[in-house]
Design an enzyme around this catalytic site. Structure first.
Site, PDB file in Angstrom:
ATOM      1  N   CYS A   1      -9.164   4.223  -0.483  1.00 29.26           N
ATOM      2  CA  CYS A   1      -7.716   4.078  -0.589  1.00 29.26           C
ATOM      3  C   CYS A   1      -7.053   3.605   0.494  1.00 29.26           C
ATOM      4  CB  CYS A   1      -6.879   5.461  -0.882  1.00 29.26           C
ATOM      5  SG  CYS A   1      -5.286   5.629  -0.891  1.00 29.26           S
TER       6      CYS A   1
ATOM      7  N   CYS B   1      -4.665   5.821   2.665  1.00 33.38           N
ATOM      8  CA  CYS B   1      -5.475   6.814   3.431  1.00 33.38           C
ATOM      9  C   CYS B   1      -6.036   6.235   4.713  1.00 33.38           C
ATOM     10  CB  CYS B   1      -6.552   7.332   2.678  1.00 33.38           C
ATOM     11  SG  CYS B   1      -6.335   8.601   1.363  1.00 33.38           S
TER      12      CYS B   1
ATOM     13  N   ASP C   1       7.212  -1.279   3.852  1.00 36.33           N
ATOM     14  CA  ASP C   1       6.636  -2.075   2.754  1.00 36.33           C
ATOM     15  C   ASP C   1       6.165  -3.397   3.269  1.00 36.33           C
ATOM     16  OD1 ASP C   1       6.280  -1.627  -0.448  1.00 36.33           O
ATOM     17  OD2 ASP C   1       5.819  -3.611   0.250  1.00 36.33           O
TER      18      ASP C   1
ATOM     19  N   HIS D   1      -4.183  12.770   0.163  1.00 43.57           N
ATOM     20  CA  HIS D   1      -4.454  12.069  -0.999  1.00 43.57           C
ATOM     21  C   HIS D   1      -4.131  12.427  -2.207  1.00 43.57           C
ATOM     22  CE1 HIS D   1      -5.418   8.287  -3.005  1.00 43.57           C
ATOM     23  NE2 HIS D   1      -5.874   9.402  -3.950  1.00 43.57           N
TER      24      HIS D   1
ATOM     25  N   ASN E   1       6.559   4.851  -8.819  1.00 41.02           N
ATOM     26  CA  ASN E   1       5.667   4.162  -9.747  1.00 41.02           C
ATOM     27  C   ASN E   1       4.662   5.055 -10.341  1.00 41.02           C
ATOM     28  OD1 ASN E   1       7.514   1.935 -10.215  1.00 41.02           O
ATOM     29  ND2 ASN E   1       6.583   0.940  -8.652  1.00 41.02           N
TER      30      ASN E   1
ATOM     31  N   HIS F   1      -2.117   5.982  -4.384  1.00 36.27           N
ATOM     32  CA  HIS F   1      -1.776   7.163  -3.521  1.00 36.27           C
ATOM     33  C   HIS F   1      -0.462   7.251  -3.455  1.00 36.27           C
ATOM     34  CE1 HIS F   1      -2.529   9.134   0.741  1.00 36.27           C
ATOM     35  NE2 HIS F   1      -1.419   9.337   0.271  1.00 36.27           N
TER      36      HIS F   1
ATOM     37  N   HIS G   1       3.605   7.653  -3.544  1.00 30.86           N
ATOM     38  CA  HIS G   1       4.208   7.011  -2.414  1.00 30.86           C
ATOM     39  C   HIS G   1       5.683   6.736  -3.073  1.00 30.86           C
ATOM     40  CE1 HIS G   1       2.393   3.770  -4.658  1.00 30.86           C
ATOM     41  NE2 HIS G   1       3.562   2.937  -4.684  1.00 30.86           N
TER      42      HIS G   1
ATOM     43  N   HIS H   1       9.098   4.990  -3.038  1.00 29.89           N
ATOM     44  CA  HIS H   1       9.987   3.768  -2.156  1.00 29.89           C
ATOM     45  C   HIS H   1      11.204   4.211  -1.973  1.00 29.89           C
ATOM     46  CE1 HIS H   1       6.970   0.279  -3.805  1.00 29.89           C
ATOM     47  NE2 HIS H   1       6.493   1.339  -4.619  1.00 29.89           N
TER      48      HIS H   1
END
Ligand code: AMP
Length: 118
Positions: free
Chosen positions: A7, A10, A33, A49, A88, A99, A101, A103
């Site tokens: 990942c 990670c 990003d 994770h 997403n 993993h 996240h 935004h």
């Protein structure tokens, strides 16, 4: 801290891949990003994770991630002007990094397909 060897996020948490950190606490890391879609485009991730938001996220990590979204918005100075958070999940939403996240997007008006907005 549960980690997945393959990942990329990670690896960022572990410091094996560099990132531009905006905010960090015991449970959360927030970094810019690499391919920003807006003037502010920060990813908020739990250090633990989870594949996505529906992957049995602990209450503590859920709260920590949401609090960190607010912290990032304050740090970036976009609370008043406005911002969007989105996460997403899986293929239909085109999640590309599995993993969890969130935004955090802001710093300019969002077009949302409106041709009158640049
Ligand atoms: P998603 O498509 O919702 O899974 O979002 C994954 C995001 O991770 C994309 O916006 C990528 O630009 C971003 N990303 C991928 N690798 C990195 C990296 N090493 N550092 C920062 N952002 C990354």
């Amino acid at each position: 801290m549960a980690r997945k060897d393959d990942c990329i996020f990670c690896k960022i948490v572990a410091g094996d891949i560099p990132s531009d950190v905006v905010y960090e606490d015991d449970r959360v890391l927030a970094f810019r990003d690499v391919n920003p879609m807006m003037p502010t485009h920060v990813l908020v991730i739990p250090k633990e994770h989870y594949d996505n938001i529906a992957d049995g996220v602990s209450d503590e990590d859920m709260v920590a991630v949401m609090r960190a979204v607010g912290e990032v918005a304050r740090i970036e100075g976009i609370c008043e002007s406005g911002f969007r958070m989105l996460s997403n999940t899986n293929d239909d939403a085109r999640q590309s990094v599995h993993h969890l996240h969130v935004h955090v997007l802001g710093g300019a008006p969002m077009n949302d397909g409106d041709p009158s907005v640049q």
